[in-house]
Design an enzyme around this catalytic site. Structure first.
Site, short mmCIF file in Angstrom:
data_model
loop_
_atom_site.label_atom_id
_atom_site.label_comp_id
_atom_site.label_asym_id
_atom_site.label_seq_id
_atom_site.Cartn_x
_atom_site.Cartn_y
_atom_site.Cartn_z
N LYS A 15 1.28 -1.32 -0.09
CA LYS A 15 -0.42 -0.02 0.19
C LYS A 15 0.74 1.71 0.24
O LYS A 15 2.00 1.05 0.32
CB LYS A 15 -1.26 -0.15 1.35
CG LYS A 15 -1.73 -1.17 1.53
CD LYS A 15 -2.97 -1.47 2.62
CE LYS A 15 -4.31 -1.90 2.34
NZ LYS A 15 -5.21 -1.58 3.74
N TYR A 55 -12.59 -3.14 -2.92
CA TYR A 55 -13.20 -2.66 -1.47
C TYR A 55 -15.26 -2.52 -1.22
O TYR A 55 -14.85 -1.64 -0.44
CB TYR A 55 -13.19 -1.40 -1.15
CG TYR A 55 -10.91 -1.74 -0.57
CD1 TYR A 55 -10.98 -2.11 0.30
CD2 TYR A 55 -9.86 -0.66 -0.53
CE1 TYR A 55 -9.66 -2.88 0.78
CE2 TYR A 55 -8.77 -0.61 -0.80
CZ TYR A 55 -8.87 -2.26 0.17
OH TYR A 55 -7.16 -1.65 0.74
N PHE A 63 -15.39 5.85 6.53
CA PHE A 63 -13.29 5.93 6.64
C PHE A 63 -13.74 6.00 4.68
O PHE A 63 -12.41 5.71 4.51
CB PHE A 63 -12.98 5.14 6.93
CG PHE A 63 -13.79 3.73 6.80
CD1 PHE A 63 -12.34 2.68 5.99
CD2 PHE A 63 -13.98 3.31 7.46
CE1 PHE A 63 -13.29 0.70 6.16
CE2 PHE A 63 -14.28 1.17 7.81
CZ PHE A 63 -14.30 1.08 7.02
N ARG A 91 -1.90 -14.72 4.24
CA ARG A 91 -3.32 -13.59 5.50
C ARG A 91 -2.52 -13.67 7.20
O ARG A 91 -1.95 -12.54 7.85
CB ARG A 91 -4.44 -14.56 5.89
CG ARG A 91 -5.41 -13.46 4.46
CD ARG A 91 -5.46 -11.92 4.82
NE ARG A 91 -6.83 -12.21 5.25
CZ ARG A 91 -8.12 -10.67 5.28
NH1 ARG A 91 -7.90 -9.86 4.58
NH2 ARG A 91 -8.41 -10.47 6.65
N THR A 97 -6.19 -6.75 10.43
CA THR A 97 -6.41 -5.59 10.08
C THR A 97 -5.64 -4.25 10.91
O THR A 97 -4.86 -3.50 10.35
CB THR A 97 -8.26 -5.48 9.80
OG1 THR A 97 -8.17 -5.84 9.46
CG2 THR A 97 -8.11 -3.88 8.71
N ARG A 108 2.41 -6.88 9.45
CA ARG A 108 1.23 -5.61 9.89
C ARG A 108 1.59 -5.90 11.72
O ARG A 108 2.22 -4.84 11.88
CB ARG A 108 -0.28 -5.77 10.13
CG ARG A 108 -0.56 -5.48 9.02
CD ARG A 108 -1.64 -5.94 8.42
NE ARG A 108 -2.86 -5.61 7.44
CZ ARG A 108 -3.77 -6.19 6.74
NH1 ARG A 108 -5.05 -6.64 7.47
NH2 ARG A 108 -4.06 -5.41 5.66
N ASN A 118 -1.53 -0.12 6.69
CA ASN A 118 -1.78 -0.90 7.29
C ASN A 118 -0.67 -2.47 6.43
O ASN A 118 -0.36 -3.26 6.36
CB ASN A 118 -2.26 -1.81 8.23
CG ASN A 118 -3.64 -2.25 6.86
OD1 ASN A 118 -3.58 -2.37 5.85
ND2 ASN A 118 -4.93 -2.86 7.49
N HIS A 121 -2.28 -5.49 1.77
CA HIS A 121 -3.37 -5.67 1.36
C HIS A 121 -3.15 -7.27 0.57
O HIS A 121 -2.33 -7.68 0.70
CB HIS A 121 -4.43 -5.08 0.35
CG HIS A 121 -5.32 -6.30 -0.38
ND1 HIS A 121 -7.23 -6.86 0.26
CD2 HIS A 121 -5.23 -6.97 -1.73
CE1 HIS A 121 -7.04 -7.18 -0.67
NE2 HIS A 121 -6.76 -7.51 -1.48
N GLU A 132 -9.82 -11.16 -7.74
CA GLU A 132 -8.68 -10.11 -7.21
C GLU A 132 -7.09 -10.22 -8.47
O GLU A 132 -7.98 -9.08 -8.74
CB GLU A 132 -8.29 -9.97 -5.71
CG GLU A 132 -9.53 -9.12 -4.99
CD GLU A 132 -9.12 -9.64 -3.38
OE1 GLU A 132 -8.00 -9.55 -2.97
OE2 GLU A 132 -10.04 -9.71 -2.69
P1 IDP Z 1 -8.50 -6.51 5.51
O1 IDP Z 1 -6.99 -5.67 5.42
O2 IDP Z 1 -7.54 -6.88 6.86
O3 IDP Z 1 -8.73 -7.75 4.97
P2 IDP Z 1 -10.91 -5.06 5.14
O4 IDP Z 1 -12.16 -5.42 6.48
O5 IDP Z 1 -11.34 -5.85 4.29
O6 IDP Z 1 -9.26 -5.62 6.31
O7 IDP Z 1 -10.62 -3.59 4.90
C1 IDP Z 1 -9.83 -3.64 4.27
C2 IDP Z 1 -9.33 -1.81 4.27
O8 IDP Z 1 -9.68 -1.06 5.02
C3 IDP Z 1 -7.93 -1.95 5.55
O9 IDP Z 1 -6.60 -2.74 5.34
C4 IDP Z 1 -7.44 -0.79 5.43
O10 IDP Z 1 -7.16 -0.04 5.62
C5 IDP Z 1 -9.48 -0.21 5.71
N1 IDP Z 1 -10.17 0.25 6.77
C6 IDP Z 1 -10.97 -1.16 7.48
N2 IDP Z 1 -11.28 -0.71 8.51
C7 IDP Z 1 -10.82 0.44 8.27
C8 IDP Z 1 -11.53 1.41 10.00
O11 IDP Z 1 -12.34 1.40 10.47
N3 IDP Z 1 -10.91 2.59 9.58
C9 IDP Z 1 -10.54 2.94 8.89
N4 IDP Z 1 -9.80 2.19 7.63
C10 IDP Z 1 -10.00 0.78 7.71
MG MG Z 2 -10.47 -7.48 3.51
#
Ligand code: IDP
Ligand code: MG
Length: 159
Positions: A15, A55, A63, A91, A97, A108, A118, A121, A132
């Protein structure tokens, strides 16, 4: 394109925060050291259309606009890694996350402090990984080759 056995594939994005912080090599190196096979890699700039699909499960979150702006703030490195149960393995390597409470030893957990910034992805299921990979890469950007170390990475009955 095969997506099963040792040919299972997953999409990883380095990222924008990791690009800015000079962490590309560190992150790529962790997947290499795990014994995974890199079958596609490119730098690309993401747009709203691609991010809307990528997304889509977060489209109703407040957000979401700032997440899209973050993901457009610099190019990303998109990669496809291959291996046995690679979706699960990657993963676990990435960690949860919310980076500041992600397990120490994970990417992370070791390299980030934020929920949104973070650093990586990774696809969250085999089904989503296939979607994807095909969203980010064309067939001719995915390479097929023998990796000599496989005879040491896997047992005979796993390859
Ligand atoms: P993941 O990346 O661990 O699979 P997801 O829930 O799919 O998590 O969310 C995708 C991305 O969206 C996260 O990696 C993060 O960059 C962002 N994100 C997820 N939840 C939040 C939040 O509560 N606040 C701000 N950004 C978030
Ligand atoms: Mg995800």
């Amino acid at each position: 394109m095969e997506f099963d056995g040792v040919r299972e594939k997953t999409l990883v994005l380095v990222k924008p925060d990791a690009i800015q912080r000079g962490l590309i090599g560190e992150i790529v190196g962790r997947f290499e050291r795990k014994g995974l096979k890199l079958v596609g890699i490119k730098m690309m700039s993401l747009d709203d259309e691609l991010l809307g699909k990528h997304y889509s499960h977060l489209a109703d979150k407040d957000f979401f606009p700032s997440l899209k702006n973050f993901m457009k703030s610099s190019p990303v490195i998109a990669m496809v890694w291959e291996g046995l149960e690679v979706v699960t393995a990657v993963r676990l390597l990435c960690g949860i996350t919310k980076a500041r409470t992600a397990e120490a030893g994970s990417i992370r957990g070791d390299l980030a402090m934020s929920v949104s910034c973070n650093v990586v992805h990774a696809s969250d299921s085999v089904e989503n990984a296939e979607k994807e990979v095909n969203r980010f890469f064309t067939e001719d950007e995915l390479h097929r080759y023998n990796k000599a170390e496989y005879e040491h990475v896997y047992a005979d009955d796993e390859r």
